[in-house]
Write an enzyme that holds these catalytic residues in place. Structure first.
Site, PDB file in Angstrom:
ATOM      1  N   GLU A   1      38.707  38.130  35.542  1.00 30.59           N
ATOM      2  CA  GLU A   1      40.071  38.463  35.949  1.00 30.59           C
ATOM      3  C   GLU A   1      40.064  38.669  37.462  1.00 30.59           C
ATOM      4  O   GLU A   1      39.451  39.602  37.974  1.00 30.59           O
ATOM      5  CB  GLU A   1      40.580  39.730  35.265  1.00 30.59           C
ATOM      6  CG  GLU A   1      42.035  40.017  35.617  1.00 30.59           C
ATOM      7  CD  GLU A   1      42.492  41.416  35.272  1.00 30.59           C
ATOM      8  OE1 GLU A   1      43.717  41.607  35.150  1.00 30.59           O
ATOM      9  OE2 GLU A   1      41.645  42.319  35.139  1.00 30.59           O
TER      10      GLU A   1
ATOM     11  N   ASP B   1      37.340  42.207  32.749  1.00 35.65           N
ATOM     12  CA  ASP B   1      38.451  42.908  33.380  1.00 35.65           C
ATOM     13  C   ASP B   1      38.118  43.242  34.840  1.00 35.65           C
ATOM     14  O   ASP B   1      37.018  43.708  35.145  1.00 35.65           O
ATOM     15  CB  ASP B   1      38.729  44.186  32.586  1.00 35.65           C
ATOM     16  CG  ASP B   1      39.962  44.928  33.038  1.00 35.65           C
ATOM     17  OD1 ASP B   1      41.053  44.337  32.983  1.00 35.65           O
ATOM     18  OD2 ASP B   1      39.827  46.098  33.443  1.00 35.65           O
TER      19      ASP B   1
END
Length: 566
Positions: free
Chosen positions: A282, A215
């Site tokens: 990401e 993330d």
């Protein structure tokens, strides 16, 4: 071994085990919304396990599961309170182990969502950190004295709006958070933070996971001097307040590359060969900046993330020339030996069918699954699911409740998966779904679409089967053939094998001159191997007419009925 398992194992042999992610297909599951096994209205790990057969039959290679760790759910699991356990809402570690074992038995790999930029403010690390300025974990987070006027230390903004700093009255300092105040940012310059997070990775790798989607990996390092971010010259009044500044000192700092290399080395400790474990980042960055995350060293060896996520199709203008330019730019920018990847949807963005329409979503499926590299699918897109309007009284997204009108709109694209026509909650749960389902849930349901020969689900199954069976599609080269009007043309090749893809982005029919294939050695006539309408198989020689928003895959068909090209 079941027939499904036998078929799956046979098909899996097509994908090289040492770098399966180069030719495999990844499927993202938002666990709250995939399948509920216990009737509480919230999807769980046991529910995912129940549906592994569906995923194997669909033809994907790996499942990426969004966070299921213990969490107070300030941001639905992206505020982690314990990195090495399962939230009771989703099950237990035993449920996770059973899920991994069954997935591997039928040839599916499992990728976890790692959230290393921030923790929950209820994580024991942060509880200790905020307890006093002298606590050993104080420097595990980003603490700063107030500015001279008593306000925040600098002008940094949260991605969710407002200052990226919250004052802690107990210690008289501010702590940084690039997202909600309940998500304090870790200090990745601290060696103990790195060591602790790498041990988290090892914990899950020992349990058999095949990699991580990391993330906001580009946010991990902030400016050491805590300098103010510059004003964004492109910001317009009425725009997202979080975009008022450029994140020059809060994202994509040069030092983050060291962390990427270290994460990759942790993965390389596991598995034979090491490249069987995948690191996905990401990254919402321009194409050129994405490339640094592949981590090429001085010897030309790629040692960083194998798949820095490429989200550019999500925001691209849905027009043939724009897509052609995007793919050419991306392909040209890739370092030698780097594997491309493509994404058209995820849990943070409006669904593809809502962004561009149902007909165009079929075209997008063909584009995604015929471009070179690794595609990532978002659960339900294979059903043509659309954003579901959520009444204000039913909004679940904590961000939307806290910052009304922020515009993220994340509830509509996170609604539960419809499985069975006529069942309670379309088979997602026997109780009340945590989030309302679309009015078209029965129409979109898996069982109904499996019974319809021309459904969106059947299109995905056919595309994935063709992609898997043909090296030209799952590992071949990509050759641009330009644009004719609203039609994008390109070829995929592997050795002497060739396939041609025609995509009509227009709202009217379009004829294509097959003379465009003169750049590649493809003998005419060719056969329509697959259309987005699943209803054509004619031979093509001089010209072919595509219907509005229709895509075609052309090649030569062997007498056995299996596509082969020479």
């Amino acid at each position: 071994m079941s027939l499904l398992s036998a078929e799956r194992r046979s098909a899996q042999e097509v994908v090289s085990p040492d770098a399966w992610w180069k030719s495999g297909v990844i499927y993202q599951i938002y666990p709250r919304s995939f399948q509920d096994s216990d009737g509480d209205g919230i999807g769980d790990l046991a529910g995912i396990r129940q549906r592994l057969g569906y995923l194997a039959a669909l033809g994907v290679d790996a499942v990426w599961i969004s966070p299921f760790y213990p969490s107070p759910m300030a941001d639905f699991g992206y505020d982690v309170a314990d990195y090495c356990d399962v939230d009771p809402r989703f099950g237990t570690l035993a449920d996770f182990d059973a899920l991994v074992a069954e997935a591997k038995a039928i040839g599916l790999r499992v990728i976890l969502d790692l959230v290393p930029n921030h923790t929950s403010d209820l994580h024991p690390w942060f509880v200790q950190s905020r307890s006093s300025k002298t606590n050993p974990k104080r420097d595990w987070y980003l603490w700063r004295d107030p500015a001279p006027d008593g306000g925040p230390p600098n002008n940094w903004l949260s991605n969710f709006g407002g200052p990226a700093w919250t004052f802690d009255a107990g210690s008289g300092q501010y702590y940084a958070h690039m997202f909600l105040k309940e998500q304090p940012d870790l200090n990745w310059r601290h060696p103990d933070v790195r060591a602790a997070m790498y041990d988290v990775m090892r914990f899950w790798l020992r349990r058999g996971v095949d990699g991580f989607r990391v993330d906001v990996i580009y946010h991990l390092i902030k400016d050491e001097g805590f300098r103010d971010n510059p004003i964004n010259p492109a910001f317009a009044p009425g725009g997202d307040p979080a975009h008022r500044l450029l994140p020059e000192y809060t994202a994509d700092r040069p030092e983050v590359q060291d962390i990427v290399l270290e994460m990759r080395r942790v993965l390389d400790e596991f598995g034979t060969p090491a490249s069987a474990r995948v690191l996905i980042g990401e990254l919402y960055l321009p194409v050129q900046r994405l490339m640094s995350y592949y981590g090429m060293d001085a010897a030309g060896v790629l040692r960083g993330a194998q798949l820095p996520f490429n989200f550019h199709l999500i925001g691209a203008e849905w027009q043939a020339e724009a897509i052609d330019r995007l793919v050419r730019e991306y392909e040209a920018a890739l370092p030698a030996g780097a594997s491309p990847n493509w994404v058209i949807g995820n849990h943070d963005k409006s669904r593809i069918a809502s962004r561009i329409g149902g007909g165009a979503a079929r075209l997008a499926a063909m584009l995604l699954l015929t471009l070179r590299g690794t595609p990532t699918l978002y659960y339900g897109d294979e059903l043509g699911m659309t954003d579901v309007p959520i009444p204000i009284a039913e909004v679940q997204d904590p961000l939307e409740r806290r910052v009304p009108g922020h515009g993220l709109g994340r509830d509509p694209q996170r609604t539960p998966m419809p499985w069975s026509t006529g069942a309670i909650a379309a088979g997602f749960t026997t109780g009340r779904p945590w989030l309302r389902m679309g009015d078209d849930a029965n129409e979109r349901a898996v069982d109904r679409q499996l019974a319809e020969p021309h459904s969106m689900l059947q299109l995905y199954r056919r595309l994935l089967a063709l992609r898997r069976s043909q090296p030209a599609l799952h590992e071949g080269s990509w050759v641009p053939l330009g644009v004719q009007g609203n039609v994008l043309l390109y070829a995929r090749g592997d050795g002497a094998q060739r396939m041609v893809v025609l995509l009509n982005f227009g709202a009217t029919s379009a004829s294509v001159d097959m003379g465009a294939l003169s750049r590649i050695p493809v003998p005419l006539p060719l056969q329509v191997l697959l259309s987005t309408g699943l209803d054509r198989d004619e031979s093509v020689a001089a010209t072919i007419t595509l219907r509005p928003e229709e895509g075609l895959i052309l090649g030569r068909r062997a007498s056995s009925g299996v596509a082969a090209f020479a």
